[in-house]
Design a protein around this motif. Structure first.
Motif, PDB file in Angstrom:
ATOM      1  N   TYR A 154       1.075  -0.910  -0.278  1.00 56.30           N
ATOM      2  CA  TYR A 154       0.191   0.279   0.166  1.00 56.30           C
ATOM      3  C   TYR A 154       0.846   0.439   0.093  1.00 56.30           C
ATOM      4  N   ARG A 155      -0.012   1.749  -0.059  1.00 54.73           N
ATOM      5  CA  ARG A 155       0.964   4.084   0.020  1.00 54.73           C
ATOM      6  C   ARG A 155       0.960   3.869   1.361  1.00 54.73           C
ATOM      7  N   ALA A 156       2.033   4.881   1.903  1.00 58.13           N
ATOM      8  CA  ALA A 156       1.609   5.089   3.064  1.00 58.13           C
ATOM      9  C   ALA A 156       1.576   6.276   3.483  1.00 58.13           C
ATOM     10  N   LYS A 157       0.442   6.631   3.888  1.00 55.17           N
ATOM     11  CA  LYS A 157      -0.023   7.924   4.701  1.00 55.17           C
ATOM     12  C   LYS A 157       1.028   8.598   5.802  1.00 55.17           C
ATOM     13  N   ASN A 158       1.654   7.734   6.814  1.00 51.65           N
ATOM     14  CA  ASN A 158       2.774   8.416   7.194  1.00 51.65           C
ATOM     15  C   ASN A 158       3.543   7.606   7.258  1.00 51.65           C
ATOM     16  N   VAL A 159       4.654   8.440   7.625  1.00 54.60           N
ATOM     17  CA  VAL A 159       5.990   7.428   7.895  1.00 54.60           C
ATOM     18  C   VAL A 159       6.463   8.615   9.523  1.00 54.60           C
ATOM     19  N   ILE A 160       7.463   7.150   9.686  1.00 51.10           N
ATOM     20  CA  ILE A 160       7.892   7.364  12.025  1.00 51.10           C
ATOM     21  C   ILE A 160       8.901   7.289  11.558  1.00 51.10           C
ATOM     22  N   PHE A 161      10.394   7.716  11.874  1.00 51.79           N
ATOM     23  CA  PHE A 161      11.798   7.603  12.053  1.00 51.79           C
ATOM     24  C   PHE A 161      12.132   7.653  13.404  1.00 51.79           C
ATOM     25  N   PHE A 162      12.062   6.472  13.354  1.00 54.23           N
ATOM     26  CA  PHE A 162      12.720   6.444  14.868  1.00 54.23           C
ATOM     27  C   PHE A 162      14.389   5.670  14.950  1.00 54.23           C
ATOM     28  N   LEU A 163      15.141   7.261  15.544  1.00 55.05           N
ATOM     29  CA  LEU A 163      16.433   6.825  15.925  1.00 55.05           C
ATOM     30  C   LEU A 163      16.998   6.857  16.798  1.00 55.05           C
ATOM     31  N   GLY A 164      17.402   5.197  16.900  1.00 51.31           N
ATOM     32  CA  GLY A 164      18.262   5.285  19.025  1.00 51.31           C
ATOM     33  C   GLY A 164      19.868   5.820  18.434  1.00 51.31           C
ATOM     34  N   ASP A 165      19.908   6.655  18.828  1.00 45.30           N
ATOM     35  CA  ASP A 165      21.395   7.220  19.019  1.00 45.30           C
ATOM     36  C   ASP A 165      22.705   7.193  19.317  1.00 45.30           C
ATOM     37  N   GLY A 166      23.338   6.190  18.323  1.00 48.39           N
ATOM     38  CA  GLY A 166      24.577   4.945  19.032  1.00 48.39           C
ATOM     39  C   GLY A 166      24.193   3.904  19.479  1.00 48.39           C
ATOM     40  N   MET A 167      22.763   3.593  18.967  1.00 50.16           N
ATOM     41  CA  MET A 167      22.094   2.030  19.207  1.00 50.16           C
ATOM     42  C   MET A 167      22.566   0.921  17.947  1.00 50.16           C
ATOM     43  N   SER A 168      23.873   0.254  18.491  1.00 48.79           N
ATOM     44  CA  SER A 168      24.985  -0.372  17.598  1.00 48.79           C
ATOM     45  C   SER A 168      23.546  -1.585  18.064  1.00 48.79           C
ATOM     46  N   VAL A 169      24.423  -2.616  17.202  1.00 48.36           N
ATOM     47  CA  VAL A 169      23.584  -4.005  17.673  1.00 48.36           C
ATOM     48  C   VAL A 169      24.088  -4.737  18.868  1.00 48.36           C
ATOM     49  N   PRO A 170      25.198  -4.781  18.943  1.00 46.15           N
ATOM     50  CA  PRO A 170      25.631  -5.348  20.791  1.00 46.15           C
ATOM     51  C   PRO A 170      24.466  -4.338  22.116  1.00 46.15           C
ATOM     52  N   THR A 171      24.173  -3.436  21.023  1.00 47.36           N
ATOM     53  CA  THR A 171      23.860  -1.967  22.180  1.00 47.36           C
ATOM     54  C   THR A 171      21.815  -2.567  22.420  1.00 47.36           C
ATOM     55  N   VAL A 172      21.542  -2.952  21.253  1.00 50.27           N
ATOM     56  CA  VAL A 172      20.436  -3.610  21.027  1.00 50.27           C
ATOM     57  C   VAL A 172      20.265  -5.230  21.206  1.00 50.27           C
ATOM     58  N   THR A 173      20.923  -6.120  20.922  1.00 47.62           N
ATOM     59  CA  THR A 173      21.337  -7.477  22.712  1.00 47.62           C
ATOM     60  C   THR A 173      21.283  -7.482  23.839  1.00 47.62           C
ATOM     61  N   ALA A 174      21.907  -6.293  24.286  1.00 50.83           N
ATOM     62  CA  ALA A 174      22.211  -6.692  25.805  1.00 50.83           C
ATOM     63  C   ALA A 174      21.251  -5.275  26.472  1.00 50.83           C
ATOM     64  N   GLY A 175      20.483  -4.061  25.340  1.00 50.05           N
ATOM     65  CA  GLY A 175      18.898  -3.871  25.060  1.00 50.05           C
ATOM     66  C   GLY A 175      17.929  -5.054  25.815  1.00 50.05           C
TER      67      GLY A 175
END
Ligand SMILES: *[C@@H]1O[C@H](CO)[C@@H](O)[C@H](O)[C@H]1NC(C)=O
Ligand SMILES: *[C@@H]1O[C@H](CO)[C@@H](O)[C@H](O)[C@H]1NC(C)=O
Ligand SMILES: *[C@@H]1O[C@H](CO)[C@@H](O)[C@H](O)[C@H]1NC(C)=O
Ligand SMILES: *[C@@H]1O[C@H](CO)[C@@H](O)[C@H](O)[C@H]1NC(C)=O
Ligand SMILES: [Zn+2]
Length: 524
Positions: free
Chosen positions: A63-84
């Protein structure tokens, strides 16, 4: 036309949803608090089959996106996500390794290459140009091409060198735009939404002067938020940083003196320049009492500088999820849709101090904001993309046992010095003397059992001494959900991101969904 031909194979490729039922049922309910299940062959088989069936029963959303939300985790490296994920699970009493952050439930994940034009390891400024304006640029610059060197104010003012962000594309496309962050709203990442500057530190005219430039030549970032072509049209702006907006003859509601030399009160100017109901908020109570349906424009500045860390529990500070919720409700009033930028900006700050516990807690808060956004939006018309600007040097190392506290000492000792080490450590960082001592000319590690790792401000060990821990150069993950989220798979330049979001929502200078002939048809 050739571009359209290029897309035809994609249109033809209509994956049909698998309507097959999960065959290995009846679905057992597994106990997320148990490590015993991990020993069972059945557990792993069922886990894998369920994941596979979920994938097979999810057709690509075209479908066509009416809205776009971009979430930025500043400095959120992959190991940060794992540990988080582990940290969050352990706090909630489940086996952390089995836990999932909200965006880890998304179906499509890719990797973004974060280097900038002149740096292998990037900062938040040049990466903001990449993920918001789609062009890579020089370290420390924002919203300008690589023809602009650090501090080159005339070059930054040259219209040819100015980049256009996806927020600008959205405004041009008749949508609304907004930003939410836990840092000062003039900090590098949010500035990428609306500013053009040859130095990310030009946040106020005082900063410009202090860094040896003339504010007359070099409009500061706060001023661009109030006067700029994009800044002045943002419907929602929330974060911190009042002092960048107030004259040095005034104090803000928190008792801190403004920084501005030009005598302008940009907060008042913002309010006076807006049509309709323009609200300025300074605390959480006011935010929670605000009726989004009766708000046309919203400026929330909840601290003189960055917002307090969530773990520091300042009752007056709204959470990222609370700000995100109000932002979505205000922006949703636009029948044409919106672009919203949401930054978890202090994951990065805590990492720079090697305060791992705070970095992980901010990551969990970021995940909570994503959860809120999913609750408030419809995946058939809203694309949610979650990523990071750059990594950090944090790592999970050694061979800690399952269910080892992720923020504690490793269950193993070093097999060289027979001393303990933490499950989390950094390649470099501050306070070297805390972790190493010199005895008879030999450098030895301090016995970490003598340090307190239960404190929320505990700082974690590292290798190379630095005044602050640095960013890391590894690729960062991109998680996507909603229309055209399947485009976000693969390994690509970070600067591809806005074009993919623009494709889904018919925004920007590149090819978009609206260029496709015939339109892809979604078949359930
Ligand atoms: C995991 O560790 C926590 C804290 O030490 C403990 O309370 C819990 O019982 C452990 N869980 C399992 C399944 O071993
Ligand atoms: C405040 O700004 C004025 C310029 O408008 C400057 O002359 C003055 O020194 C500043 N005061 C302080 C305390 O920085
Ligand atoms: C919140 O801000 C309003 C003014 O905007 C003020 O009247 C109120 O006292 C503040 N509340 C708290 C708890 O600081
Ligand atoms: C603003 O941030 C500082 C530093 O994190 C914190 O000490 C202070 O309590 C915060 N102020 C408010 C009003 O939350
Ligand atoms: Zn950053």
């Amino acid at each position: 036309m050739s571009a359209l031909r290029f897309w035809l194979p994609l249109v033809a490729l209509q994956l049909t949803a698998c309507t097959c039922q999960y065959r290995y049922g009846p679905e057992r309910s597994w106990d997320l608090r148990s490590t015993a299940e991990l020993k069972s062959k059945e557990f792993w088989f069922h886990d894998a089959q369920r994941t596979l069936y979920e994938k097979l029963s999810t057709p690509p959303n075209q479908y066509r996106a009416k809205n776009v939300i971009f979430f930025l985790g500043d400095g959120m490296s992959v190991p940060t996500v794992t540990a988080g994920r582990i940290f969050d699970g352990q706090l909630r009493g489940v086996v952390g390794e089995r836990n999932q952050l909200e965006f880890e439930k998304f179906n499509y994940v890719g990797l973004s290459k974060t280097y900038c034009v002149n740096k292998q390891v990037a900062d938040s400024a040049c990466t903001a140009s990449a993920y918001l304006s789609g062009i890579k640029a020089n370290y420390l610059t924002i919203g300008v091409t690589a023809d602009v060197e650090l501090n080159d104010c005339p070059a930054a003012r040259n219209p040819q060198n100015r980049l256009s962000s996806i927020a600008e594309w959205a405004l041009k496309g008749g949508k609304s735009a907004g930003l939410v962050t836990t840092t000062r709203v003039t900090h590098a990442s949010p500035a990428g939404v609306y500013a053009h500057t040859s130095n990310r530190d030009f946040e106020s005219d005082y900063d410009v002067t202090n860094l040896g430039q003339n504010p007359g030549n070099c409009p500061d970032i706060a001023q661009q938020l109030i006067d700029g072509g994009v800044g002045s049209r943002l419907r929602v702006v929330m974060g911190g940083g009042t002092i960048k907006f107030l004259p040095n003859s005034t104090t803000d509601v928190y008792g801190n003196t403004g920084q501005r030399l030009d005598g302008r009160n940009l907060i008042e100017e913002w309010q006076q320049s807006k049509p309709g109901n323009a609200r300025v908020l300074f605390n959480r109570t006011d935010l929670l009492n605000t009726d989004p349906q009766d708000t046309d424009f919203l400026l929330g500045l909840f601290n003189s500088s960055h917002l307090a860390y969530h773990l520091d529990d300042s009752v007056d500070t709204p959470t990222l999820a609370e700000m995100t919720s109000t932002a979505i409700k205000v922006l949703s009033r636009d029948p044409n849709g919106y672009f919203l930028f949401v930054e978890g900006g202090r994951i990065d700050h805590a990492h720079h101090e090697t305060k791992a516990k705070k970095a992980l807690d901010e990551t969990v808060q970021f995940s909570e904001a994503v959860r809120k956004a999913r609750q408030l939006t419809n995946p058939w018309d809203t694309l949610i993309v979650v990523s990071a600007d750059h990594g950090h040097t944090v790592t999970i190392s050694g061979y800690p046992d399952v269910n080892n506290s992720i923020v504690g000492l490793n269950s193993e000792l070093s097999n060289v010095d027979q001393l303990p080490y933490t499950a989390i450590s950094y390649a470099n960082g501050p306070d070297y003397d805390r972790f190493y001592k010199s005895t008879d000319g030999e450098v030895e590690r301090v016995d970490l059992r003598t340090l307190d790792f239960t404190d929320r401000d505990a700082i974690y060990p590292h290798g190379v001494p630095m005044t602050e821990e640095t960013h890391g150069g590894g690729d960062v993950a991109v998680y996507a959900h909603g229309p055209w989220s399947h485009l976000f798979t693969g390994v690509y330049e970070q600067s591809t991101l806005p074009y993919m979001m623009g494709f889904a929502s018919c925004l920007g200078p590149g090819i978009t969904y609206c260029d496709l002939q015939p339109k892809p048809v979604y078949r359930a």
